[in-house]
Design a protein around this motif. Structure first.
Motif, mmCIF file in Angstrom:
data_model
loop_
_atom_site.group_PDB
_atom_site.id
_atom_site.type_symbol
_atom_site.label_atom_id
_atom_site.label_comp_id
_atom_site.label_asym_id
_atom_site.label_seq_id
_atom_site.Cartn_x
_atom_site.Cartn_y
_atom_site.Cartn_z
ATOM 1 N N PHE A 80 0.830 -1.210 0.000
ATOM 2 C CA PHE A 80 0.000 0.000 0.000
ATOM 3 C C PHE A 80 0.864 1.259 0.000
ATOM 4 O O PHE A 80 0.647 2.177 -0.796
ATOM 5 C CB PHE A 80 -0.926 -0.020 1.213
ATOM 6 N N TYR A 81 1.873 1.285 0.872
ATOM 7 C CA TYR A 81 2.723 2.480 0.938
ATOM 8 C C TYR A 81 3.715 2.532 -0.216
ATOM 9 O O TYR A 81 4.197 3.621 -0.556
ATOM 10 C CB TYR A 81 3.429 2.540 2.289
ATOM 11 N N SER A 82 4.011 1.391 -0.828
ATOM 12 C CA SER A 82 4.829 1.414 -2.048
ATOM 13 C C SER A 82 4.049 2.082 -3.177
ATOM 14 O O SER A 82 4.608 2.858 -3.955
ATOM 15 C CB SER A 82 5.226 -0.005 -2.449
ATOM 16 N N MET A 83 2.756 1.774 -3.258
ATOM 17 C CA MET A 83 1.896 2.401 -4.262
ATOM 18 C C MET A 83 1.824 3.910 -4.055
ATOM 19 O O MET A 83 2.001 4.694 -4.991
ATOM 20 C CB MET A 83 0.503 1.777 -4.217
ATOM 21 N N LEU A 84 1.593 4.328 -2.800
ATOM 22 C CA LEU A 84 1.553 5.766 -2.501
ATOM 23 C C LEU A 84 2.919 6.410 -2.708
ATOM 24 O O LEU A 84 3.024 7.529 -3.226
ATOM 25 C CB LEU A 84 1.089 5.985 -1.061
ATOM 26 N N GLY A 85 3.972 5.704 -2.292
ATOM 27 C CA GLY A 85 5.320 6.262 -2.417
ATOM 28 C C GLY A 85 5.733 6.464 -3.860
ATOM 29 O O GLY A 85 6.364 7.480 -4.192
ATOM 30 N N TYR A 86 5.372 5.522 -4.721
ATOM 31 C CA TYR A 86 5.722 5.673 -6.135
ATOM 32 C C TYR A 86 4.973 6.849 -6.754
ATOM 33 O O TYR A 86 5.542 7.607 -7.552
ATOM 34 C CB TYR A 86 5.412 4.393 -6.896
ATOM 35 N N MET A 87 3.701 6.996 -6.399
ATOM 36 C CA MET A 87 2.932 8.132 -6.895
ATOM 37 C C MET A 87 3.536 9.452 -6.406
ATOM 38 O O MET A 87 3.639 10.427 -7.159
ATOM 39 C CB MET A 87 1.479 8.015 -6.429
ATOM 40 N N GLY A 88 3.986 9.468 -5.141
ATOM 41 C CA GLY A 88 4.662 10.651 -4.627
ATOM 42 C C GLY A 88 5.982 10.911 -5.313
ATOM 43 O O GLY A 88 6.370 12.066 -5.531
ATOM 44 N N PHE A 89 6.683 9.837 -5.688
ATOM 45 C CA PHE A 89 7.946 9.980 -6.409
ATOM 46 C C PHE A 89 7.726 10.638 -7.765
ATOM 47 O O PHE A 89 8.478 11.548 -8.151
ATOM 48 C CB PHE A 89 8.591 8.605 -6.587
ATOM 49 N N LEU A 90 6.694 10.209 -8.501
ATOM 50 C CA LEU A 90 6.388 10.825 -9.790
ATOM 51 C C LEU A 90 6.056 12.304 -9.623
ATOM 52 O O LEU A 90 6.507 13.149 -10.409
ATOM 53 C CB LEU A 90 5.211 10.100 -10.449
ATOM 54 N N ALA A 91 5.262 12.618 -8.584
ATOM 55 C CA ALA A 91 4.903 14.017 -8.342
ATOM 56 C C ALA A 91 6.132 14.842 -7.974
ATOM 57 O O ALA A 91 6.276 15.992 -8.407
ATOM 58 C CB ALA A 91 3.850 14.099 -7.232
ATOM 59 N N ALA A 92 7.036 14.263 -7.176
ATOM 60 C CA ALA A 92 8.241 14.989 -6.770
ATOM 61 C C ALA A 92 9.159 15.262 -7.960
ATOM 62 O O ALA A 92 9.710 16.365 -8.092
ATOM 63 C CB ALA A 92 8.988 14.202 -5.690
ATOM 64 N N VAL A 93 9.323 14.272 -8.835
ATOM 65 C CA VAL A 93 10.154 14.463 -10.029
ATOM 66 C C VAL A 93 9.565 15.547 -10.921
ATOM 67 O O VAL A 93 10.277 16.426 -11.429
ATOM 68 C CB VAL A 93 10.299 13.139 -10.808
ATOM 69 N N SER A 94 8.244 15.511 -11.103
ATOM 70 C CA SER A 94 7.582 16.528 -11.916
ATOM 71 C C SER A 94 7.748 17.913 -11.297
ATOM 72 O O SER A 94 8.001 18.897 -12.002
ATOM 73 C CB SER A 94 6.100 16.188 -12.070
ATOM 74 N N PHE A 95 7.639 17.993 -9.969
ATOM 75 C CA PHE A 95 7.801 19.279 -9.281
ATOM 76 C C PHE A 95 9.216 19.819 -9.446
ATOM 77 O O PHE A 95 9.409 21.010 -9.741
ATOM 78 C CB PHE A 95 7.474 19.119 -7.798
ATOM 79 N N VAL A 96 10.216 18.963 -9.278
ATOM 80 C CA VAL A 96 11.609 19.410 -9.386
ATOM 81 C C VAL A 96 11.920 19.896 -10.797
ATOM 82 O O VAL A 96 12.530 20.962 -10.989
ATOM 83 C CB VAL A 96 12.560 18.271 -8.970
ATOM 84 N N LEU A 97 11.486 19.142 -11.813
ATOM 85 C CA LEU A 97 11.733 19.556 -13.193
ATOM 86 C C LEU A 97 11.035 20.865 -13.514
ATOM 87 O O LEU A 97 11.612 21.763 -14.147
ATOM 88 C CB LEU A 97 11.262 18.460 -14.155
ATOM 89 N N ALA A 98 9.776 20.981 -13.084
ATOM 90 C CA ALA A 98 9.027 22.208 -13.357
ATOM 91 C C ALA A 98 9.644 23.398 -12.619
ATOM 92 O O ALA A 98 9.697 24.513 -13.155
ATOM 93 C CB ALA A 98 7.567 22.040 -12.947
ATOM 94 N N PHE A 99 10.132 23.168 -11.398
ATOM 95 C CA PHE A 99 10.755 24.251 -10.636
ATOM 96 C C PHE A 99 12.048 24.711 -11.296
ATOM 97 O O PHE A 99 12.370 25.896 -11.310
ATOM 98 C CB PHE A 99 11.030 23.779 -9.208
ATOM 99 N N MET A 100 12.787 23.776 -11.889
ATOM 100 C CA MET A 100 14.057 24.121 -12.537
ATOM 101 C C MET A 100 13.849 24.979 -13.780
ATOM 102 O O MET A 100 14.720 25.782 -14.126
ATOM 103 C CB MET A 100 14.814 22.848 -12.894
ATOM 104 N N VAL A 101 12.714 24.816 -14.455
ATOM 105 C CA VAL A 101 12.475 25.571 -15.694
ATOM 106 C C VAL A 101 11.333 26.570 -15.521
ATOM 107 O O VAL A 101 10.694 26.962 -16.488
ATOM 108 C CB VAL A 101 12.179 24.617 -16.868
ATOM 109 N N ARG A 102 11.088 26.993 -14.277
ATOM 110 C CA ARG A 102 9.960 27.902 -14.010
ATOM 111 C C ARG A 102 10.175 29.290 -14.583
ATOM 112 O O ARG A 102 9.230 30.065 -14.714
ATOM 113 C CB ARG A 102 9.730 28.007 -12.508
ATOM 114 N N THR A 103 11.426 29.641 -14.927
ATOM 115 C CA THR A 103 11.726 30.982 -15.432
ATOM 116 C C THR A 103 11.709 31.042 -16.950
ATOM 117 O O THR A 103 12.291 31.961 -17.540
ATOM 118 C CB THR A 103 13.106 31.435 -14.919
ATOM 119 N N LEU A 104 11.054 30.102 -17.588
ATOM 120 C CA LEU A 104 10.958 30.125 -19.048
ATOM 121 C C LEU A 104 10.167 31.339 -19.500
ATOM 122 O O LEU A 104 9.418 31.937 -18.713
ATOM 123 C CB LEU A 104 10.261 28.856 -19.540
ATOM 124 N N PRO A 105 10.286 31.735 -20.764
ATOM 125 C CA PRO A 105 9.489 32.862 -21.274
ATOM 126 C C PRO A 105 7.995 32.604 -21.123
ATOM 127 O O PRO A 105 7.560 31.477 -20.901
ATOM 128 C CB PRO A 105 9.889 32.928 -22.755
#
Length: 205
Positions: free
Chosen positions: A101-126
């Motif tokens: 159960f927590y592996s399922m939640l943890g993996y979903m959180g991992f995907l969200a965290a990766v998406s957040f980090v990538l989006a934060f890195m390129v947040r200053t785009l035009p």
């Protein structure tokens, strides 16, 4: 019902992972499109390659695999709780394997965290690439809701536990949809003059 217990958490995990994987694919696409426009970038060859489809397919397949293993090894089952309320029998779903159960939640959180980090890195785009800003806020809200949900989920029982999970699902879904699509709806309805090629060119000068 037995089938309800089997599909309740697993279907939630698979469908949410597809949604978060789609946001991650969108983030990667925006990042590649911007980085590849720079001279000499090695990402130019990825422009013609449909990265988003593969990201969604691979990311959601991992969650499907986790849920299949969960159902095969230690599936959820119907449980009759005699101790929670004296004199009453509470029919509820036992998650079976807590680790799964927590592996399922943890993996979903991992995907969200990766998406957040990538989006934060390129947040200053035009401005014409400001999808990254909206994705950053949506993933920040998504992660905050689910991180705060876990202690509340563990400290409640019975129907209140289900209510906490439903609230987290609705709030995080509304956060993703609202942060990404409300700014677009606002422009289309109230500032249609900004949704033009001329306006984009002027903002990029």
């Amino acid at each position: 019902m037995d089938i309800t217990c089997l599909l309740r958490q697993t279907s939630f995990g698979v469908f949410f992972s597809i949604g978060v994987s789609s946001v991650l694919a969108k983030t990667i696409t925006v990042c590649i499109a911007f980085k590849a426009s720079k001279p000499g970038s090695i990402l130019v060859k990825w422009i013609s390659f449909n990265v988003s489809d593969y990201v969604v397919l691979v990311s959601s397949s991992v969650q499907v695999l986790i849920c299949v293993i969960w159902l095969l090894v230690s599936p959820p089952y119907v449980e009759f709780d005699h101790r929670l309320y004296p004199g009453k029998i509470i029919i509820q779903c036992n998650e079976g394997s807590v680790i799964a159960f927590y592996s399922m939640l943890g993996y979903m959180g991992f995907l969200a965290a990766v998406s957040f980090v990538l989006a934060f890195m390129v947040r200053t785009l035009p401005d014409n690439f400001n999808e990254a800003k909206y994705i950053t806020f949506s993933m920040l809200l998504f992660c905050s809701v689910w991180i705060s949900m876990i202690p509340a989920y563990l400290s409640t029982k019975g129907k209140y536990m289900v209510a906490v999970e439903i609230f987290a699902i609705l709030t995080s879904s509304a956060g993703i949809l609202g942060c990404i699509f409300l700014p677009k709806i606002y422009v289309l309805l109230f500032e249609p003059n900004l949704n033009s090629r001329k306006a984009i060119l002027e903002r990029n000068k």
